[in-house]
Write a protein that holds these residues in place. Structure first.
Motif, mmCIF file in Angstrom:
data_model
loop_
_atom_site.group_PDB
_atom_site.id
_atom_site.type_symbol
_atom_site.label_atom_id
_atom_site.label_comp_id
_atom_site.label_asym_id
_atom_site.label_seq_id
_atom_site.Cartn_x
_atom_site.Cartn_y
_atom_site.Cartn_z
ATOM 1 N N LYS A 24 51.229 -27.043 91.493
ATOM 2 C CA LYS A 24 52.510 -27.569 91.020
ATOM 3 C C LYS A 24 52.418 -27.837 89.527
ATOM 4 O O LYS A 24 51.354 -28.181 89.011
ATOM 5 N N VAL A 25 53.535 -27.710 88.837
ATOM 6 C CA VAL A 25 53.598 -28.033 87.413
ATOM 7 C C VAL A 25 55.000 -28.529 87.083
ATOM 8 O O VAL A 25 55.990 -28.011 87.606
ATOM 9 N N GLY A 26 55.076 -29.561 86.257
ATOM 10 C CA GLY A 26 56.371 -30.076 85.841
ATOM 11 C C GLY A 26 56.919 -29.304 84.652
ATOM 12 O O GLY A 26 56.167 -28.704 83.878
ATOM 13 N N SER A 27 58.220 -29.290 84.496
ATOM 14 C CA SER A 27 58.847 -28.631 83.349
ATOM 15 C C SER A 27 58.313 -29.230 82.057
ATOM 16 O O SER A 27 58.284 -30.446 81.888
ATOM 17 N N GLY A 28 57.848 -28.372 81.149
ATOM 18 C CA GLY A 28 57.290 -28.831 79.891
ATOM 19 C C GLY A 28 55.878 -29.377 79.988
ATOM 20 O O GLY A 28 55.348 -29.885 79.008
ATOM 21 N N CYS A 29 55.258 -29.260 81.166
ATOM 22 C CA CYS A 29 53.933 -29.831 81.393
ATOM 23 C C CYS A 29 52.876 -28.750 81.550
ATOM 24 O O CYS A 29 53.167 -27.562 81.649
ATOM 25 N N THR A 30 51.624 -29.192 81.612
ATOM 26 C CA THR A 30 50.483 -28.305 81.804
ATOM 27 C C THR A 30 49.790 -28.653 83.106
ATOM 28 O O THR A 30 49.691 -29.827 83.473
ATOM 29 N N SER A 115 57.436 -23.881 80.412
ATOM 30 C CA SER A 115 58.394 -24.132 79.340
ATOM 31 C C SER A 115 59.307 -25.289 79.731
ATOM 32 O O SER A 115 59.488 -25.585 80.915
ATOM 33 N N SER A 116 59.892 -25.940 78.745
ATOM 34 C CA SER A 116 60.744 -27.098 79.017
ATOM 35 C C SER A 116 62.065 -26.715 79.666
ATOM 36 O O SER A 116 62.732 -27.562 80.261
ATOM 37 N N ASP A 117 62.442 -25.437 79.559
ATOM 38 C CA ASP A 117 63.725 -25.017 80.129
ATOM 39 C C ASP A 117 63.575 -24.186 81.396
ATOM 40 O O ASP A 117 64.546 -23.599 81.878
ATOM 41 N N ASP A 158 55.329 -39.695 85.700
ATOM 42 C CA ASP A 158 56.328 -40.380 84.869
ATOM 43 C C ASP A 158 57.317 -41.100 85.783
ATOM 44 O O ASP A 158 58.466 -40.692 85.947
ATOM 45 N N VAL A 159 56.870 -42.205 86.379
ATOM 46 C CA VAL A 159 57.656 -42.863 87.418
ATOM 47 C C VAL A 159 58.848 -43.635 86.862
ATOM 48 O O VAL A 159 59.797 -43.922 87.596
ATOM 49 N N ASN A 160 58.830 -43.978 85.566
ATOM 50 C CA ASN A 160 59.976 -44.684 84.982
ATOM 51 C C ASN A 160 60.914 -43.752 84.212
ATOM 52 O O ASN A 160 61.851 -44.200 83.560
ATOM 53 N N SER A 161 60.612 -42.453 84.274
ATOM 54 C CA SER A 161 61.490 -41.410 83.713
ATOM 55 C C SER A 161 61.792 -41.596 82.234
ATOM 56 O O SER A 161 62.900 -41.319 81.773
ATOM 57 N N ASN A 162 60.776 -42.001 81.468
ATOM 58 C CA ASN A 162 60.987 -42.157 80.025
ATOM 59 C C ASN A 162 60.459 -40.963 79.236
ATOM 60 O O ASN A 162 60.455 -40.971 78.011
ATOM 61 N N GLY A 163 59.981 -39.945 79.941
ATOM 62 C CA GLY A 163 59.555 -38.726 79.277
ATOM 63 C C GLY A 163 58.083 -38.635 78.963
ATOM 64 O O GLY A 163 57.628 -37.653 78.385
ATOM 65 N N GLU A 164 57.296 -39.654 79.355
ATOM 66 C CA GLU A 164 55.857 -39.588 79.126
ATOM 67 C C GLU A 164 55.106 -40.401 80.172
ATOM 68 O O GLU A 164 55.683 -41.255 80.843
ATOM 69 N N VAL A 165 53.816 -40.091 80.306
ATOM 70 C CA VAL A 165 52.957 -40.801 81.246
ATOM 71 C C VAL A 165 52.123 -41.805 80.455
ATOM 72 O O VAL A 165 51.365 -41.419 79.561
ATOM 73 N N ASP A 166 52.283 -43.106 80.775
ATOM 74 C CA ASP A 166 51.568 -44.128 80.020
ATOM 75 C C ASP A 166 51.202 -45.295 80.938
ATOM 76 O O ASP A 166 51.354 -45.223 82.163
ATOM 77 N N GLU A 167 50.719 -46.382 80.324
ATOM 78 C CA GLU A 167 50.258 -47.532 81.099
ATOM 79 C C GLU A 167 51.384 -48.166 81.918
ATOM 80 O O GLU A 167 51.144 -48.743 82.982
ATOM 81 N N ALA A 213 49.279 -37.212 75.174
ATOM 82 C CA ALA A 213 50.583 -37.334 74.502
ATOM 83 C C ALA A 213 51.705 -37.130 75.487
ATOM 84 O O ALA A 213 51.597 -36.348 76.427
ATOM 85 N N GLY A 214 52.789 -37.832 75.296
ATOM 86 C CA GLY A 214 53.949 -37.697 76.173
ATOM 87 C C GLY A 214 54.557 -36.324 76.074
ATOM 88 O O GLY A 214 54.505 -35.679 75.041
ATOM 89 N N MET A 215 55.153 -35.896 77.196
ATOM 90 C CA MET A 215 55.759 -34.572 77.246
ATOM 91 C C MET A 215 57.248 -34.717 77.500
ATOM 92 O O MET A 215 57.653 -35.561 78.304
ATOM 93 N N PRO A 216 58.065 -33.950 76.837
ATOM 94 C CA PRO A 216 59.512 -34.119 76.972
ATOM 95 C C PRO A 216 60.010 -33.812 78.356
ATOM 96 O O PRO A 216 59.520 -32.913 79.013
ATOM 97 N N ARG A 217 60.948 -34.592 78.804
ATOM 98 C CA ARG A 217 61.601 -34.335 80.084
ATOM 99 C C ARG A 217 62.661 -33.272 79.897
ATOM 100 O O ARG A 217 63.296 -33.194 78.860
ATOM 101 N N PRO A 218 62.878 -32.427 80.918
ATOM 102 C CA PRO A 218 63.927 -31.391 80.798
ATOM 103 C C PRO A 218 65.310 -32.013 80.768
ATOM 104 O O PRO A 218 65.501 -33.121 81.248
#
Length: 218
Positions: A24-30, A115-117, A158-167, A213-218
């Motif tokens: 599995k891979v998320g849009s804009g992710c690796t 790709s993000s799109d 990214d459970v809070n849907s802010n476009g990045e994975v963080d603490e 680094a955070g990755m942009p949400r589609p």
């Protein structure tokens, strides 16, 4: 070229195969793409194959070379990836004709970026023209092996849907586990390892991701 090693194409190794684990891979992710060699019937020293990825997915480079991790290999083994028109050529070889260890498991790990799109949904990729070589100049040729890629509409973790994975995502998952689920908690994104359960294992993986680094949400 490995094809030159295959003076004899043996049909005796019906269970031997080179495949990609579905991933599995998320849009804009690796994501990691694992190539697995199953070889209960024979030992191999080298292989090559053509990798076909769906549109919107590409292998990741680092310092102008494709990122390649090897497993089950000897010191004399080396792997390379080159981009061709419409596909990638993967070659694993040994300068001393040494055999790969074991009879099953990952031999190559590559990084794939979406790709993000790219549209979410199930995609199909292929390994084609697979050639597995033995040290006695025999081997097998496999025309094609398909694999599935699930492109997600969210970023795993990214459970809070802010476009990045963080603490903050780690804290939110921990709160969910103890029954204090935050508002706007993305249940799908919280199942980081894809085992249909949100538990401590997801926190461990999340912790590894949070430094990136955070990755942009589609």
């Amino acid at each position: 070229m490995i094809v030159a090693l295959l003076a004899i194409v043996s049909r005796a190794f019906a269970e031997d195969k080179l495949q990609v684990k579905d991933f599995k891979v998320g849009s804009g992710c690796t994501a990691k793409m694992e190539i697995v060699l199953t070889n209960p019937d024979a030992k191999y020293t080298a292989f090559e194959t053509d990798i076909y990825l769906p549109e919107g997915l590409q292998l990741v480079k680092q310092d102008d070379e494709y990122k390649v991790e090897t497993s089950r290999t000897a010191e004399s083994h080396s792997a390379s990836v080159s981009q061709k028109t419409g596909y990638y050529k993967l070659v694993l070889s040994s300068t001393q004709n040494e055999e790969l260890s074991g009879s099953e498991g990952t031999v190559i790990t590559l990084a794939v970026k979406a790709s993000s799109d790219i549209k979410a949904g199930n995609k199909t990729g292929y390994l084609k023209k697979i050639k597995l070589a033995r040290n006695d100049n025999t081997g097998i040729i496999i025309d094609e092996e398909a694999f599935e890629i699930e492109v997600l509409s969210y970023i795993p973790g990214d459970v809070n849907s802010n476009g990045e994975v963080d603490e903050n995502d780690i804290i939110a998952i921990a709160q969910h586990i103890i029954g204090q689920t935050p508002d706007n908690f993305d249940m799908d994104a919280a199942d980081v390892n894809g085992d249909k359960t949100i538990d401590a294992a997801d926190i461990v993986i999340e912790d590894r991701k949070s430094g990136s680094a955070g990755m942009p949400r589609p």
